[in-house]
Design a protein around this motif. Structure first.
Motif, PDB file in Angstrom:
ATOM      1  N   LEU A   4       0.805  -1.214   0.000  1.00  0.00           N
ATOM      2  CA  LEU A   4       0.000   0.000   0.000  1.00  0.00           C
ATOM      3  C   LEU A   4       0.841   1.269   0.000  1.00  0.00           C
ATOM      4  N   ALA A   5       2.079   1.164   0.481  1.00  0.00           N
ATOM      5  CA  ALA A   5       2.923   2.353   0.606  1.00  0.00           C
ATOM      6  C   ALA A   5       3.333   2.943  -0.738  1.00  0.00           C
ATOM      7  N   GLN A   6       3.166   2.203  -1.828  1.00  0.00           N
ATOM      8  CA  GLN A   6       3.638   2.689  -3.128  1.00  0.00           C
ATOM      9  C   GLN A   6       2.616   3.547  -3.861  1.00  0.00           C
ATOM     10  N   PHE A   7       1.385   3.660  -3.337  1.00  0.00           N
ATOM     11  CA  PHE A   7       0.319   4.343  -4.057  1.00  0.00           C
ATOM     12  C   PHE A   7       0.119   5.772  -3.558  1.00  0.00           C
ATOM     13  N   ASP A   8      -0.466   6.603  -4.442  1.00  0.00           N
ATOM     14  CA  ASP A   8      -0.862   7.938  -4.014  1.00  0.00           C
ATOM     15  C   ASP A   8      -2.141   7.835  -3.191  1.00  0.00           C
ATOM     16  N   HIS A   9      -2.619   8.972  -2.724  1.00  0.00           N
ATOM     17  CA  HIS A   9      -3.736   8.952  -1.769  1.00  0.00           C
ATOM     18  C   HIS A   9      -4.979   8.284  -2.353  1.00  0.00           C
ATOM     19  N   ALA A  10      -5.328   8.610  -3.598  1.00  0.00           N
ATOM     20  CA  ALA A  10      -6.544   8.059  -4.193  1.00  0.00           C
ATOM     21  C   ALA A  10      -6.426   6.549  -4.381  1.00  0.00           C
ATOM     22  N   TRP A  44      -4.360   4.585  -2.856  1.00  0.00           N
ATOM     23  CA  TRP A  44      -4.218   3.968  -1.526  1.00  0.00           C
ATOM     24  C   TRP A  44      -5.580   3.674  -0.924  1.00  0.00           C
ATOM     25  N   GLY A  45      -6.518   4.584  -1.060  1.00  0.00           N
ATOM     26  CA  GLY A  45      -7.846   4.374  -0.502  1.00  0.00           C
ATOM     27  C   GLY A  45      -8.549   3.186  -1.124  1.00  0.00           C
ATOM     28  N   TYR A  46      -8.386   3.004  -2.431  1.00  0.00           N
ATOM     29  CA  TYR A  46      -9.020   1.867  -3.111  1.00  0.00           C
ATOM     30  C   TYR A  46      -8.434   0.549  -2.612  1.00  0.00           C
ATOM     31  N   HIS A  47      -7.123   0.456  -2.585  1.00  0.00           N
ATOM     32  CA  HIS A  47      -6.492  -0.790  -2.160  1.00  0.00           C
ATOM     33  C   HIS A  47      -6.653  -1.025  -0.657  1.00  0.00           C
ATOM     34  N   HIS A  48      -6.703   0.062   0.102  1.00  0.00           N
ATOM     35  CA  HIS A  48      -6.889  -0.082   1.545  1.00  0.00           C
ATOM     36  C   HIS A  48      -8.219  -0.760   1.861  1.00  0.00           C
ATOM     37  N   SER A  49      -9.207  -0.513   1.038  1.00  0.00           N
ATOM     38  CA  SER A  49     -10.531  -1.067   1.288  1.00  0.00           C
ATOM     39  C   SER A  49     -10.511  -2.596   1.304  1.00  0.00           C
ATOM     40  N   TRP A  50      -9.998  -3.206   0.244  1.00  0.00           N
ATOM     41  CA  TRP A  50      -9.993  -4.678   0.217  1.00  0.00           C
ATOM     42  C   TRP A  50      -8.993  -5.251   1.208  1.00  0.00           C
ATOM     43  N   TRP A  51      -7.897  -4.512   1.456  1.00  0.00           N
ATOM     44  CA  TRP A  51      -6.905  -4.984   2.425  1.00  0.00           C
ATOM     45  C   TRP A  51      -7.517  -5.054   3.822  1.00  0.00           C
ATOM     46  N   ALA A  52      -8.205  -3.990   4.228  1.00  0.00           N
ATOM     47  CA  ALA A  52      -8.806  -3.965   5.560  1.00  0.00           C
ATOM     48  C   ALA A  52      -9.889  -5.027   5.697  1.00  0.00           C
ATOM     49  N   MET A  53     -10.715  -5.192   4.675  1.00  0.00           N
ATOM     50  CA  MET A  53     -11.804  -6.162   4.750  1.00  0.00           C
ATOM     51  C   MET A  53     -11.287  -7.598   4.730  1.00  0.00           C
ATOM     52  N   SER A  54     -10.116  -7.814   4.124  1.00  0.00           N
ATOM     53  CA  SER A  54      -9.543  -9.163   4.095  1.00  0.00           C
ATOM     54  C   SER A  54      -9.041  -9.607   5.462  1.00  0.00           C
TER      55      SER A  54
END
Length: 334
Positions: A276-282, A284-294
């Motif tokens: 997740l650290a490689q993405f910009d804010h927008a 990051w938010g998309y990938h954070h969603s599935w990461w957190a739910m997983s």
């Protein structure tokens, strides 16, 4: 301390340790992680002392190579290894019935992070006799109290603001949406939800009480593993670094699904720390969603990894067997 908003919610022990490295001319990029890495190295040795006889070297090696421990201590530079080092030391002192030493070390663990407070009943359970228990209890409270009342001398905090500092230390920041059920409730988005965080305390305390009762006759390390895993399963808020809390105990005495749980935690945390650290804010938010739910998948493995088959220690089993044999002998003699 000018404001409690955004301030560290730690007693001054940790800030002083961090401040010592720049004062010695060590750049913050290195010094900020030097303290945590050194404490994690000491923790490696202590994990071997907590392990079953004959498994010390293997367990030291496993913790030293734990990806999660490396990420938390060396990449993130979080204070968990500092508190865990003192906590493991407190367990070793309690195991040898040194109540005062166990209490002092437990107090230092509390001074680094408040989370160990849930394990104070385990420390007291390990000690024999009221005198050792009282000494440990008083010492564990005195150490953080000393750090607090000396804030005007060590940190320049006015006496009039000490109540404000105490309120800040006790306050739970209601940031949810990164772990478990709250991640699904928020769609995997970080959110300030005081209701979720406040209500979340009810299942935490209920589960901790139930786990303590069910594992009260277990080895203290197994009891601790069960309590920390139970906490992680039901907590409404979590940072990836908090997963390190059960690692030393799970490594020291791994149950059947322990290695699977450790691997899942390392992969999940690694996605957060590295991917997740490689993405910009927008993005990051998309990938954070599935990461957190997983994280719900990781929780399932944490439940399996609880030491279900070790709810009674071998010592307790031996005592129970001896009582049964004695009872049988008396009955035969009669």
């Amino acid at each position: 301390m000018r404001s409690t908003d955004g301030s560290w919610r730690f007693l001054p022990m940790i800030p002083h340790a961090y401040a010592a490295t720049p004062a010695a001319g060590i750049p913050w990029e290195i010094g900020g992680r030097l303290v945590t890495v050194l404490c994690d190295l000491v923790l490696v040795l202590l994990v071997g002392r907590l392990a079953r006889p004959g498994q010390e070297a293997m367990r030291r090696f496993q913790h030293a190579c734990s990806p999660l421990a490396v990420m938390v201590a060396a990449v993130h530079g979080q204070v968990e290894p500092v508190s865990l080092m003192f906590l493991a030391g407190a367990y070793l002192m309690a195991r040898t019935d040194r109540g005062l030493a166990a209490g002092v070390l437990f107090g230092l663990a509390l001074s680094a992070k408040s989370r160990p407070i849930i394990l104070l009943p385990v420390i007291l359970l390990m000690l024999s006799g009221r005198r050792h228990g009282v000494a440990a209890l008083l010492a564990s409270g005195t150490v953080p109290l000393l750090f607090f009342v000396t804030l005007p001398l060590t940190a320049g905090t006015p006496f009039s603001r000490l109540p404000e500092v105490l309120a800040m230390l006790r306050r739970v920041r209601p940031i949810v949406g990164e772990w478990g059920r709250t991640a699904w409730l928020t769609g995997g988005n970080r959110s300030l939800e005081p209701a979720y965080a406040t209500f979340g305390q009810v299942p935490i305390y209920s589960v901790l009480a139930a786990v303590f009762w069910l594992w009260r006759r277990a080895d203290p390390i197994d009891l601790t593993t069960a309590m920390l895993l139970g906490f992680m399963v039901v907590t409404p808020r979590l940072g990836a670094q908090y997963l390190l809390w059960f690692v030393p105990f799970l490594v020291a005495r791994p149950p059947r699904w322990g290695q699977h749980a450790l691997g899942a935690c390392a992969i999940w945390a690694g996605l957060g720390y590295v991917f997740l650290a490689q993405f910009d804010h927008a993005s990051w938010g998309y990938h954070h969603s599935w990461w957190a739910m997983s994280s719900i998948l990781v929780i399932a493995l944490l439940i399996l990894a609880m030491p279900w088959k070790h709810r009674v220690s071998s010592h307790s089993r031996a005592q129970q067997k001896a009582r049964l044999l004695a009872s049988a002998s008396v009955t035969t003699a009669s």
